[in-house]
Design a protein around this motif. Structure first.
Motif, PDB file in Angstrom:
ATOM      1  N   VAL B 112       0.840  -1.206   0.000  1.00  0.00           N
ATOM      2  CA  VAL B 112       0.000   0.000   0.000  1.00  0.00           C
ATOM      3  C   VAL B 112       0.876   1.258   0.000  1.00  0.00           C
ATOM      4  N   VAL B 113       1.926   1.232   0.827  1.00  0.00           N
ATOM      5  CA  VAL B 113       2.813   2.408   0.892  1.00  0.00           C
ATOM      6  C   VAL B 113       3.484   2.647  -0.467  1.00  0.00           C
ATOM      7  N   LEU B 114       3.914   1.585  -1.119  1.00  0.00           N
ATOM      8  CA  LEU B 114       4.590   1.743  -2.404  1.00  0.00           C
ATOM      9  C   LEU B 114       3.639   2.244  -3.470  1.00  0.00           C
ATOM     10  N   LEU B 115       2.395   1.754  -3.476  1.00  0.00           N
ATOM     11  CA  LEU B 115       1.401   2.251  -4.427  1.00  0.00           C
ATOM     12  C   LEU B 115       1.223   3.751  -4.246  1.00  0.00           C
ATOM     13  N   HIS B 116       1.206   4.165  -2.976  1.00  0.00           N
ATOM     14  CA  HIS B 116       1.055   5.587  -2.670  1.00  0.00           C
ATOM     15  C   HIS B 116       2.289   6.361  -3.125  1.00  0.00           C
ATOM     16  N   ALA B 117       3.464   5.847  -2.803  1.00  0.00           N
ATOM     17  CA  ALA B 117       4.696   6.590  -3.075  1.00  0.00           C
ATOM     18  C   ALA B 117       5.032   6.619  -4.569  1.00  0.00           C
ATOM     19  N   TYR B 118       4.817   5.490  -5.255  1.00  0.00           N
ATOM     20  CA  TYR B 118       5.222   5.419  -6.656  1.00  0.00           C
ATOM     21  C   TYR B 118       4.157   5.964  -7.599  1.00  0.00           C
ATOM     22  N   TYR B 119       2.890   5.721  -7.294  1.00  0.00           N
ATOM     23  CA  TYR B 119       1.836   6.077  -8.241  1.00  0.00           C
ATOM     24  C   TYR B 119       0.899   7.148  -7.712  1.00  0.00           C
ATOM     25  N   GLY B 120       1.170   7.630  -6.493  1.00  0.00           N
ATOM     26  CA  GLY B 120       0.339   8.688  -5.933  1.00  0.00           C
ATOM     27  C   GLY B 120      -1.078   8.267  -5.612  1.00  0.00           C
ATOM     28  N   LEU B 121      -1.289   6.948  -5.472  1.00  0.00           N
ATOM     29  CA  LEU B 121      -2.630   6.494  -5.120  1.00  0.00           C
ATOM     30  C   LEU B 121      -2.904   6.774  -3.637  1.00  0.00           C
ATOM     31  N   PHE B 122      -4.137   6.871  -3.280  1.00  0.00           N
ATOM     32  CA  PHE B 122      -4.628   7.021  -1.897  1.00  0.00           C
ATOM     33  C   PHE B 122      -4.156   8.340  -1.265  1.00  0.00           C
ATOM     34  N   ASP B 123      -5.082   8.902  -0.501  1.00  0.00           N
ATOM     35  CA  ASP B 123      -4.796  10.128   0.239  1.00  0.00           C
ATOM     36  C   ASP B 123      -3.959   9.795   1.475  1.00  0.00           C
ATOM     37  N   GLU B 124      -3.162  10.766   1.930  1.00  0.00           N
ATOM     38  CA  GLU B 124      -2.341  10.546   3.122  1.00  0.00           C
ATOM     39  C   GLU B 124      -3.154  10.038   4.318  1.00  0.00           C
ATOM     40  N   HIS B 125      -4.386  10.576   4.453  1.00  0.00           N
ATOM     41  CA  HIS B 125      -5.154  10.257   5.659  1.00  0.00           C
ATOM     42  C   HIS B 125      -5.745   8.852   5.633  1.00  0.00           C
ATOM     43  N   VAL B 126      -5.996   8.337   4.443  1.00  0.00           N
ATOM     44  CA  VAL B 126      -6.581   6.989   4.414  1.00  0.00           C
ATOM     45  C   VAL B 126      -5.493   5.918   4.325  1.00  0.00           C
ATOM     46  N   LEU B 127      -4.247   6.352   4.198  1.00  0.00           N
ATOM     47  CA  LEU B 127      -3.169   5.384   3.974  1.00  0.00           C
ATOM     48  C   LEU B 127      -3.067   4.368   5.114  1.00  0.00           C
ATOM     49  N   LEU B 128      -2.959   4.889   6.343  1.00  0.00           N
ATOM     50  CA  LEU B 128      -2.759   3.985   7.479  1.00  0.00           C
ATOM     51  C   LEU B 128      -3.964   3.048   7.681  1.00  0.00           C
ATOM     52  N   PRO B 129      -5.208   3.606   7.670  1.00  0.00           N
ATOM     53  CA  PRO B 129      -6.344   2.680   7.787  1.00  0.00           C
ATOM     54  C   PRO B 129      -6.338   1.613   6.700  1.00  0.00           C
ATOM     55  N   LEU B 130      -5.969   2.013   5.485  1.00  0.00           N
ATOM     56  CA  LEU B 130      -5.930   1.056   4.384  1.00  0.00           C
ATOM     57  C   LEU B 130      -4.880  -0.025   4.639  1.00  0.00           C
ATOM     58  N   MET B 131      -3.746   0.395   5.220  1.00  0.00           N
ATOM     59  CA  MET B 131      -2.691  -0.583   5.527  1.00  0.00           C
ATOM     60  C   MET B 131      -3.175  -1.594   6.567  1.00  0.00           C
ATOM     61  N   PHE B 132      -3.897  -1.082   7.576  1.00  0.00           N
ATOM     62  CA  PHE B 132      -4.456  -1.994   8.575  1.00  0.00           C
ATOM     63  C   PHE B 132      -5.375  -3.015   7.911  1.00  0.00           C
ATOM     64  N   LEU B 133      -6.227  -2.494   7.041  1.00  0.00           N
ATOM     65  CA  LEU B 133      -7.219  -3.337   6.387  1.00  0.00           C
ATOM     66  C   LEU B 133      -6.564  -4.421   5.541  1.00  0.00           C
ATOM     67  N   THR B 134      -5.610  -3.992   4.692  1.00  0.00           N
ATOM     68  CA  THR B 134      -5.012  -4.966   3.770  1.00  0.00           C
ATOM     69  C   THR B 134      -4.149  -5.975   4.513  1.00  0.00           C
ATOM     70  N   SER B 135      -3.413  -5.515   5.541  1.00  0.00           N
ATOM     71  CA  SER B 135      -2.562  -6.499   6.216  1.00  0.00           C
ATOM     72  C   SER B 135      -3.414  -7.483   7.008  1.00  0.00           C
ATOM     73  N   PHE B 136      -4.544  -7.008   7.552  1.00  0.00           N
ATOM     74  CA  PHE B 136      -5.449  -7.940   8.220  1.00  0.00           C
ATOM     75  C   PHE B 136      -5.989  -8.952   7.207  1.00  0.00           C
ATOM     76  N   ALA B 137      -6.411  -8.422   6.045  1.00  0.00           N
ATOM     77  CA  ALA B 137      -7.036  -9.286   5.046  1.00  0.00           C
ATOM     78  C   ALA B 137      -6.047 -10.322   4.518  1.00  0.00           C
ATOM     79  N   LEU B 138      -4.843  -9.867   4.187  1.00  0.00           N
ATOM     80  CA  LEU B 138      -3.887 -10.801   3.590  1.00  0.00           C
ATOM     81  C   LEU B 138      -3.404 -11.825   4.622  1.00  0.00           C
TER      82      LEU B 138
END
Lengths: 326, 369
Positions: B112-138
């Motif tokens: 998720v962090v790399l998608l944000h850093a390399y492609y500018g996806l996701f807003d700064e504020h949703v980044l951490l919640p999204l990371m929680f979500l994806t790491s839980f899911a995976l």
């Protein structure tokens, strides 16, 4: 080209021997109903002790001590699994953790120096500091080693490789062609019936577990003085678990384990070769996954009932036996 | 059910206990830890090391504030994984794959962090919640696969979860040596550094406090699931008696898969806490076996979520102590690994005392079997 094939086969057998030695013993343990998950820990202890004892007293003492350490650790497991009737998986895992910690501790430079000095005060300074030990000498079998291509691959090795050939044959014979083997398999299949027929379930399980420990210790000694005589902390790097996987792939048969061992050994060899040639920088990681993935697929296949029956999966694997009804 | 052993001093009877008395559990656990310390002390003395100095250092890593913070940091991934294991073990799902689930959790949050850093996806504020979500899911999915195989095809989960650990570790090796390597990192196998808003700093700007909050919330969640939800009740029934569970209409395979998903998910967040907490980037072999330590912690705490928090801080402290011992006394930190394993062995053996009671009958004479 022929040289290249020869050397790949040669290393394949060298790598495979490690897996073979460890899984031969494990086959006996699992055939008797005991899952020895302490394999990895017993192997690393064998490697660490053969490092220290080769420096102090030479190869023979190192091999004996490694086997003894494996046996001692498997006795702890046996007491926990057979008499205390604890969960074998958890107990085995604890033994593996103990082996990883203790081996790293004993072989740590400063600690090792103290141990070496107390074992043999006459050791030269250089032997106290080194991370290496002399490797077992390679012996060519006359005539056989001259066969083109496979001669060198199979008959130019150190003594432990030849031990693994003989052990595989003997252990297959005992398991499937003798009364002792029948008792062993019956204990893993249906301990209550075996017990009623006069087989000493506890004794058989103890012996089988001890055999697996001894072979695991030997495999550790082979890893160090027979294959890679340079100490690295945690140098088994999960190879004990690959051996565990191999037992399943071989469907608990010592002769099939030989084939499986060289298959896994071959995967390892190709992986290193690819890295050497710089072929596909990423491929080694996927190749390295193969043994684990093959095992998962094998586990799925043997979950089918009719296949299970045909292969003869030990039915009471992992289940403690007690005469009391509870 | 009792067995009698005749000794020259009288008859000793081993009896099965009807219930597990709580004080026995506490006593055997404390005794296990104490005996492990004693065993390590003996080993140190035999090798010729001043064990009082070593043990002083170990105690200091629990009393010095700056070391304590480090202990808490190391405790987070252990605690989250152990909370998951607590759920899995309750239903007799022997997940020893927390280590692998940690690794895929790291993959998810780094991805998720790399998608944000390399492609500018996701807003700064949703980044951490999204990371929680994806790491839980995976992490959850990584545990769901063996659970599915166990529930539907009766494939042994111990071996599959164990094998998947290595697959996950190698997957991280591949990513970090390949596509995820920091292009400006001089070829070192490291990802880019995580930006601050992708790190666990939201409580007092410190990973240790943030992690402690996560651990407590995780424990609360595990407690609520296990003691106050239908799923928790069903998990316990499945663990206690599979046949009772089936006859009472519980969908056993569904319960196993749900429970395993949650267990793996918690370990996945444990992975997140490593990359975006302890290290701040992804590197190969980022977990020194937290997932295995978690197994010991879960056993030590008797699968109780609140005790798991305490036990993991204790183990985090031991890990910190290991680093200190190696740095200042040249005692290898593997001594701590050894101590943990011995604690584990003694706890397991202590199970016997919870199950059985030893009665000393004295010389009775007449009562022979």
């Amino acid at each position: 080209m022929i040289d290249w094939i020869e050397s790949v086969l040669h290393i394949t057998v060298q790598m495979g021997t490690l897996y073979l030695l460890a899984s031969l013993g494990e086959i006996y343990a699992e055939r008797s109903g005991i899952l020895n998950l302490g394999l990895e820990g017993m192997m690393i202890m064998g490697a660490a002790l053969s490092f220290i004892f080769t420096l102090a007293y030479g190869h023979f003492a190192a091999i004996i001590i490694s086997i003894a350490a494996g046996i001692l650790m498997s006795l702890v497991l046996a007491v926990m699994a057979i008499h205390m009737r604890l969960n074998q998986v958890v107990a085995g895992l604890a033994i593996t953790m103990l082996g990883l910690g203790l081996s790293g501790f004993l072989a740590f430079p400063d600690i090792r120096k103290n141990i070496l000095l107390s074992l043999n005060p006459a050791l030269p300074e250089q032997a106290l500091m080194t991370q290496e030990a002399p490797k077992l000498p390679e012996i060519s079998i006359p005539l056989l080693s001259n066969i083109p291509i496979i001669g060198r691959a199979f008959f130019h090795h150190n003594v432990l490789v030849y031990v693994s050939y003989i052990a595989a044959l003997v252990m297959w014979f005992i398991l499937f062609k003798t009364r002792i083997g029948l008792s062993l398999r019956s204990v893993g299949e249906d301990p209550a019936t075996a017990d009623s027929l006069g087989v000493n379930v506890f004794l058989v399980r103890y012996l089988a577990t001890v055999i697996s420990g001894g072979f695991a210790g030997l495999a550790g000694a082979y890893l160090f003085i027979g294959f890679h005589p340079f100490w690295q902390e945690g140098m088994t790097a999960g190879k004990g678990f690959i051996a565990l996987a191999l037992v399943i792939l071989s469907t608990w048969n010592p002769l099939r384990a030989v084939l499986g061992a060289y298959l896994f050994g071959g995967i390892d060899t190709v992986q290193y070769r690819l890295q050497l040639f710089g072929l596909g920088a990423q491929s080694p990681y996927f190749l390295a996954m193969l043994p684990y993935l093959i095992t998962i697929i094998t586990l799925i296949l043997i979950s089918f009932e009719n296949l299970r029956k045909r292969i003869g999966v030990p039915k009471s694997l992992g289940i403690p036996y007690s005469r009391e009804q509870d | 059910m009792s067995r009698k052993i005749n000794t020259p001093f009288g008859v000793i009877r081993i009896e099965r206990r009807a219930a597990y008395p709580r004080h026995i559990a506490v006593l055997t656990t404390l005794l296990a830890v104490l005996l492990a310390f004693l065993a390590v002390a003996i080993i140190l003395v035999l090798i010729g090391i001043d064990f009082t100095a070593a043990f002083t250092l170990i105690v200091e890593s629990f009393t010095k504030p700056e070391l304590m913070l480090n202990s808490v940091k190391q405790a987070i991934p252990i605690c989250l994984s152990a909370l998951g294991l607590g759920i899995a073990f309750k239903m007799n799902f022997w997940n020893i794959g927390a280590e692998g689930q940690i690794y895929v959790g790291m993959i998810a949050s780094t991805g998720v962090v790399l998608l944000h850093a390399y492609y500018g996806l996701f807003d700064e504020h949703v980044l951490l919640p999204l990371m929680f979500l994806t790491s839980f899911a995976l992490g959850g999915l990584w545990c769901l696969l063996p659970a599915f195989l166990k529930a539907k095809m009766n494939v042994n989960e111990i071996l599959t979860t164990l094998m998947l650990n290595y697959v996950a570790i190698l997957l991280v090796d591949y990513l970090i040596h390949g596509p995820w390597r920091d292009p400006g990192g001089y070829g070192f196998p490291l990802s880019i550094k995580f930006p601050d808003y992708a790190k666990l700093l939201f409580l007092f700007g410190d990973t240790a406090y943030t992690g402690l909050l996560m651990a407590i919330l995780g424990a609360a969640a595990a407690y609520l699931i296990m003691d106050h939800s239908k799923l928790g009740f069903e998990i316990k029934v499945v663990g206690q008696n599979l046949n009772v569970a089936r006859y009472s209409g519980i969908d056993v395979s569904k319960v196993i898969m749900f429970g395993a998903f949650i267990a793996g998910g918690l370990a996945g967040i444990g992975g997140l806490s490593i990359v975006s907490g302890i290290i701040g980037r992804l590197r190969p072999r980022a977990s020194p076996g937290y997932g295995y330590t978690a197994i010991i912690v879960a056993a030590l705490a008797g699968l109780n979520p609140w005790l798991i928090v305490l036990a993991s801080i204790f183990f985090g402290g031991l890990l910190t102590a290991g680093d200190v011992l190696q740095a200042s006394m040249n005692i290898p930190k593997t001594v701590i690994q050894m101590m943990q394993a011995i604690i584990f062995l003694f706890i397991l053996m202590g199970e016997v005392f919870k199950r059985y009671r030893i009665v000393f009958e004295g010389k009775s004479g007449g009562d022979m079997p």
